[in-house]
Write a protein that holds these residues in place. Structure first.
Motif, PDB file in Angstrom:
ATOM      1  N   VAL A   6      44.752  80.134  30.856  1.00 48.77           N
ATOM      2  CA  VAL A   6      45.397  78.841  31.063  1.00 48.77           C
ATOM      3  C   VAL A   6      45.379  78.102  29.730  1.00 48.77           C
ATOM      4  N   GLN A  32      49.321  80.903  31.897  1.00 46.55           N
ATOM      5  CA  GLN A  32      49.826  79.725  32.612  1.00 46.55           C
ATOM      6  C   GLN A  32      49.707  78.504  31.705  1.00 46.55           C
ATOM      7  N   PRO A  34      50.182  74.596  32.230  1.00 51.19           N
ATOM      8  CA  PRO A  34      50.474  73.517  33.180  1.00 51.19           C
ATOM      9  C   PRO A  34      51.176  72.322  32.535  1.00 51.19           C
ATOM     10  N   VAL A  49      45.425  71.034  37.515  1.00 50.96           N
ATOM     11  CA  VAL A  49      45.336  72.341  36.872  1.00 50.96           C
ATOM     12  C   VAL A  49      44.534  73.311  37.737  1.00 50.96           C
ATOM     13  N   LEU A  50      43.395  72.856  38.223  1.00 48.59           N
ATOM     14  CA  LEU A  50      42.530  73.718  39.036  1.00 48.59           C
ATOM     15  C   LEU A  50      43.215  74.160  40.321  1.00 48.59           C
ATOM     16  N   ALA A  53      45.531  77.023  39.242  1.00 47.97           N
ATOM     17  CA  ALA A  53      44.985  78.073  38.385  1.00 47.97           C
ATOM     18  C   ALA A  53      44.402  79.227  39.193  1.00 47.97           C
ATOM     19  N   PHE A  57      39.321  82.017  34.974  1.00 51.73           N
ATOM     20  CA  PHE A  57      40.281  82.126  33.881  1.00 51.73           C
ATOM     21  C   PHE A  57      39.653  81.744  32.552  1.00 51.73           C
ATOM     22  N   LEU A  59      40.282  79.475  29.176  1.00 55.46           N
ATOM     23  CA  LEU A  59      40.920  78.165  29.042  1.00 55.46           C
ATOM     24  C   LEU A  59      41.028  77.786  27.571  1.00 55.46           C
ATOM     25  N   ILE A  72      37.720  69.834  33.431  1.00 51.87           N
ATOM     26  CA  ILE A  72      37.759  71.007  34.297  1.00 51.87           C
ATOM     27  C   ILE A  72      36.376  71.645  34.382  1.00 51.87           C
ATOM     28  N   ARG A  79      34.523  78.355  37.241  1.00 50.16           N
ATOM     29  CA  ARG A  79      35.858  78.962  37.175  1.00 50.16           C
ATOM     30  C   ARG A  79      36.306  79.256  35.747  1.00 50.16           C
ATOM     31  N   VAL A  80      35.633  78.698  34.751  1.00 47.86           N
ATOM     32  CA  VAL A  80      36.027  78.891  33.352  1.00 47.86           C
ATOM     33  C   VAL A  80      35.122  79.948  32.716  1.00 47.86           C
TER      34      VAL A  80
END
Length: 230
Positions: A6, A32, A34, A49-50, A53, A57, A59, A72, A79-80
């Motif tokens: 992302v 991606q 955003p 974004v979350l 997503a 991912f 970032l 984020i 998640r990052v």
């Protein structure tokens, strides 16, 4: 599974900021970019974004996008998996800088929005990039974001949180990049981020201002590919 990427644009930027990097990196993984023009707070941008997503991912983010990236991580750190911060800052604006932002916001709210003017360009990009396609791209993106998008983004930036305390809690592989001649978020801010994130890599790009993906696209792509493969 290959980790998706992302990429977050900055103030008055759109997906074209990262277009050259996306074109190459997307050969190997999902990328991606955003839209960060719809919300009036950094927290709302991060939540948007979350929502779109992948579950986990890498970032990458520039300038205002860096504020969103840090938010984020505050909202969903699990998640990052990797973080790349380009020409951004974690600390709040100085009083003088905040005053300038509020003045620009007030002018835009009164109807005065000129995008990125020829007078502003030298503060955004290195003199070597003036008069190039990169310079025109900067102006085109600003016109596309427009007055209303600028108002929302500037309001979000003015009211953003102080993320300096968050940095020590970031444990994922982190790349920090800054243009040597960045007048917007100078190298001292990147140095601070680097010092606070254990194990991070700091890269300073010579003859570069605030927008490495446009000013030095090949080097930016190389750095991102190394960071993704590390």
């Amino acid at each position: 599974m290959i980790l998706p990427l992302v990429m977050l644009p900055g103030l008055l930027n759109d997906a074209r900021l990262w277009a050259q990097q996306q074109a190459l990196i997307a050969r190997d993984r999902h990328v991606q970019i955003p839209d960060l023009t719809q919300d009036t707070s950094i927290a709302a941008m991060a939540a948007r974004v979350l929502q779109a997503a992948p579950p986990q991912f890498a970032l990458a983010a520039l300038s205002m996008g860096g504020y969103v990236a840090m938010e984020i991580i505050r909202q969903a750190p699990q998640r990052v998996a990797r973080l790349a911060l380009f020409d951004t800052m974690a600390r709040p604006d100085s009083a003088d800088r905040a005053r300038v932002r509020r003045g620009l916001l007030e002018l835009a709210q009164m109807g005065t929005f000129k995008g990125v003017t020829p007078q502003l360009l030298p503060k955004l990009i290195h003199r070597n990039s003036l008069g190039t396609a990169a310079a025109q791209q900067v102006r085109d993106m600003a016109q596309q974001v427009g007055r209303d998008g600028f108002i929302r983004q500037q309001q979000a930036i003015i009211e953003r949180a102080d993320y300096s305390g968050l940095l020590a809690h970031i444990k994922v592989p982190t790349l920090v990049v800054v243009g040597e001649d960045d007048q917007i978020t100078p190298p001292a801010e990147a140095q601070f981020i680097h010092e606070q994130i254990a194990g991070s890599r700091l890269v300073t790009l010579a003859e570069c201002g605030h927008l490495p993906p446009l000013e030095h696209p090949e080097r930016t792509t190389q750095l991102l590919q190394e960071w993704l493969a590390d």
